[in-house]
Design an enzyme around this catalytic site. Structure first.
Site, PDB file in Angstrom:
ATOM      1  N   GLU A  74       0.812  -1.224   0.000  1.00 17.20           N
ATOM      2  CA  GLU A  74       0.000   0.000   0.000  1.00 17.20           C
ATOM      3  C   GLU A  74       0.842   1.270   0.000  1.00 17.20           C
ATOM      4  O   GLU A  74       0.362   2.316  -0.401  1.00 17.20           O
ATOM      5  CB  GLU A  74      -0.948   0.001   1.198  1.00 17.20           C
ATOM      6  CG  GLU A  74      -0.254   0.163   2.529  1.00 17.20           C
ATOM      7  CD  GLU A  74      -1.240   0.074   3.673  1.00 17.20           C
ATOM      8  OE1 GLU A  74      -1.624  -1.058   4.010  1.00 17.20           O
ATOM      9  OE2 GLU A  74      -1.629   1.104   4.214  1.00 17.20           O
ATOM     10  N   ALA A  75       2.083   1.209   0.449  1.00 20.73           N
ATOM     11  CA  ALA A  75       2.904   2.421   0.475  1.00 20.73           C
ATOM     12  C   ALA A  75       3.334   2.840  -0.921  1.00 20.73           C
ATOM     13  O   ALA A  75       3.949   3.886  -1.087  1.00 20.73           O
ATOM     14  CB  ALA A  75       4.113   2.228   1.386  1.00 20.73           C
TER      15      ALA A  75
END
Lengths: 256, 320
Positions: free
Chosen positions: A53-54
């Site tokens: 997700e980063a």
């Protein structure tokens, strides 16, 4: 007593890996899910794609990351961007097949709490990290796999706080909430694998880990559920254990 | 100093008590820690933080008593420590005001602010207690006009009533502080690796302060403008701060520092030990040079240096 052939963490990583099909797009968080995806890629799912997700898509991990913001997730990645690109273009748009989740409490419908313990979240007895991306993954992945420690207090009838929605109150309640897809397909616990009946989303025990009985699993659960009909979890194969220990996590970052 | 270059201490002094700030990075990477330490040395109070997944940057600020209110999704260092110790205590002791969101909804809020629109629709949050529960009271919300009067709004699409979305309010902050790999005296910024939400955080702030590992010639970064994600017109001040994210990682420069993280996490679980940590590494040293000496100087830093082609330290001992 002889030394066991594998540890509980190893067993759970293998069980998690077996939940992933080849070619699937997998949204993985830190810890056991990373072991599971990396193992799956090396055994039966070489074409599965890992998303962090980063901001990275399709990493070819050379070293286990200790966070989704770890520089290690950059290794071999096809694309590096930011959270918004991954959450909108990949997750919200429906491109994630499987999301991994975990938390402090899991209830009979696979709702997860990773926020706080206590009836009033303004005055919690214990505070955790909070959702992070967990709620988003629970809402928007096509299915989710939950990893959990199996204890009675961690498997209550209802979680204190629904950080990540599962099947909510069962039946059609998830769809009625406005969620457009998803829901938990399995809960891989320290005692077995829980699944949900398609027609009413009731939990049932699909398998119990070697050395345990369905009754023992039922007694460690805070709600009544169907445990008869469960079979023993197939133990890890030697090859699965070798790859896990030598290739996936030789540094023993998550393996115990 | 030339152009937008500014000394770190002077830049930190721009932030007054009570300011709204967002801090760049994600859990274990690219937090402007040297800037955070300066805020603590300055004794800032009543700061109001907006973030998605901060780590020890927020935790040490909260523990030092600098923070009044936060809006966030997550506060931890992931596998290094699954909940920020000072954050946890501040909540359990009612020493902080906060509101919970998810990472996607917080980043959508920054994006709305960056785009100049009042809110952003998301398909997340539905069915969760992030919708049903609010930790900020209406009185707390109305007491500070910088807080959205409402946490969120669930709405059926005007184009299709069966299509439900959650509107999350835009964020504007007075300051955004980022730590990046390279910047120039003109405010051109190069981020290598994941950008997290640094771009949106910068674009929704009145004043953007960038601390950078290296200051390079502007022409060097302008040779590849597609790799400079933040328009230089939005950047107000640039500070040269080598190892400015320690103990967190900076892709292509250095890895996180497992020894320092462990010392922080163990210290921060206990009030007295946390104060000793602050004394030893932050308030008891004069500046970033003093900090780097206190954590072990060049020997320690050398052991963390990234190795090509990895961009991190492949032989780093991480379980210490």
């Amino acid at each position: 007593m002889a030394t066991p052939r594998y540890t509980l963490t190893e067993l759970m990583a293998v069980v998690a890996a077996r939940e992933i099909a080849d070619g699937e797009v997998v949204f993985a968080g830190t810890g056991l899910p990373m072991l599971g995806v990396m193992l799956a890629q090396r055994i039966h799912a070489p074409r599965c794609i890992i998303i962090f997700e980063a901001g990275t898509v399709a990493s070819r991990l050379a070293h286990l990351p200790m966070s989704v913001g770890d520089p290690r997730v950059m290794r071999g990645a096809a694309t590096a961007a930011g959270l918004m690109e991954v959450f909108t273009f990949v997750l919200q748009a429906g491109r994630v097949d499987v999301g991994f989740l975990s938390g402090a409490q899991v209830d009979r419908f696979g709702n997860i709490n990773s926020t706080s313990i206590g009836s009033d979240p303004r005055r919690p007895s214990v505070r955790f990290s909070g959702s992070g991306g967990a709620c988003d993954i629970a809402c928007l992945a096509r299915r989710t796999i939950i990893i959990a420690k199996h204890e009675k207090r961690r498997f209550p009838e209802k979680v204190d706080y629904v950080t990540s929605p599962g099947w909510l109150a069962g039946g059609t309640s998830r769809t009625e909430s406005g969620l457009i897809r998803g829901g938990p397909s399995s809960v891989v616990t320290t005692m077995g694998v829980m699944r949900f009946r398609p027609e009413n989303k009731e939990a049932y025990l699909a398998s119990f880990h070697p050395g345990l009985t369905p009754q023992a699993v039922a007694e460690a659960t805070g709600f009544p559920w169907a445990v008869t009909g469960a079979t023993e979890t197939p133990p890890p194969a030697d090859e699965e254990l070798r790859i896990l220990r030598e290739d996936v996590d030789p540094e023993r970052i998550f393996l115990r | 100093m030339a152009g937008k270059l500014m000394d770190l201490k002077a830049a930190a002094a721009l932030v007054p008590d009570g300011a709204t700030i967002s801090i760049g990075g994600f859990t274990t990477q690219r937090h402007p820690m040297a800037f955070i330490y300066e805020l603590i040395r300055l004794g800032r109070r009543d700061l109001y933080l907006f973030g998605h997944s901060p780590g020890g940057d927020w935790d040490i600020l909260i523990g030092a008593g600098c923070v009044k209110r936060v809006e966030l999704a997550y506060e931890a260092d992931e596998a290094f420590n699954t909940v920020g110790p000072r954050w946890r205590r501040a909540v359990e002791r009612s020493e902080i005001e906060w509101e919970d969101y998810s990472n996607f909804s917080m980043v959508a809020r920054f994006t709305a602010g960056a785009m100049g629109i009042p809110f952003m629709p998301v398909r997340s949050l539905l069915g969760s207690d992030l919708i049903r529960q609010e930790t900020l009271t209406p009185e707390q919300r109305f007491a500070d006009p910088r807080t959205s009067p409402r946490k969120l709004h669930v709405m059926d699409s005007p184009f299709n009533p069966l299509d439900r979305v959650v509107l999350v309010p835009a964020i504007h902050t007075e300051f955004a502080v980022l730590h990046v790999q390279k910047a120039t005296d003109q405010g051109t910024v190069r981020i290598e690796g994941q950008t997290f939400a640094d771009v949106q955080q910068a674009m929704c702030a009145d004043v953007v302060i960038v601390t950078a590992e290296e200051i390079v010639e502007d022409d060097v970064l302008r040779a590849e403008p597609e790799r400079n994600p933040i328009p230089s017109l939005a950047v107000n001040h640039v500070c040269r701060v080598p190892y400015g994210a320690h103990p967190y990682a900076v892709f292509n420069y250095y890895d996180y520092d497992p020894l320092q993280l462990k010392e922080y996490h163990e210290s921060a679980k206990d009030d007295a030990a946390y104060r000793r940590y602050l004394d030893r590494y932050v308030v008891g040293v004069k500046d970033q040079v003093g900090y780097l000496e206190a954590i072990g100087g060049s020997a320690r830093l050398e052991s963390l240096k990234a190795k090509p082609p990895f961009g991190y330290r492949p032989d780093l001992k991480r379980r210490v």
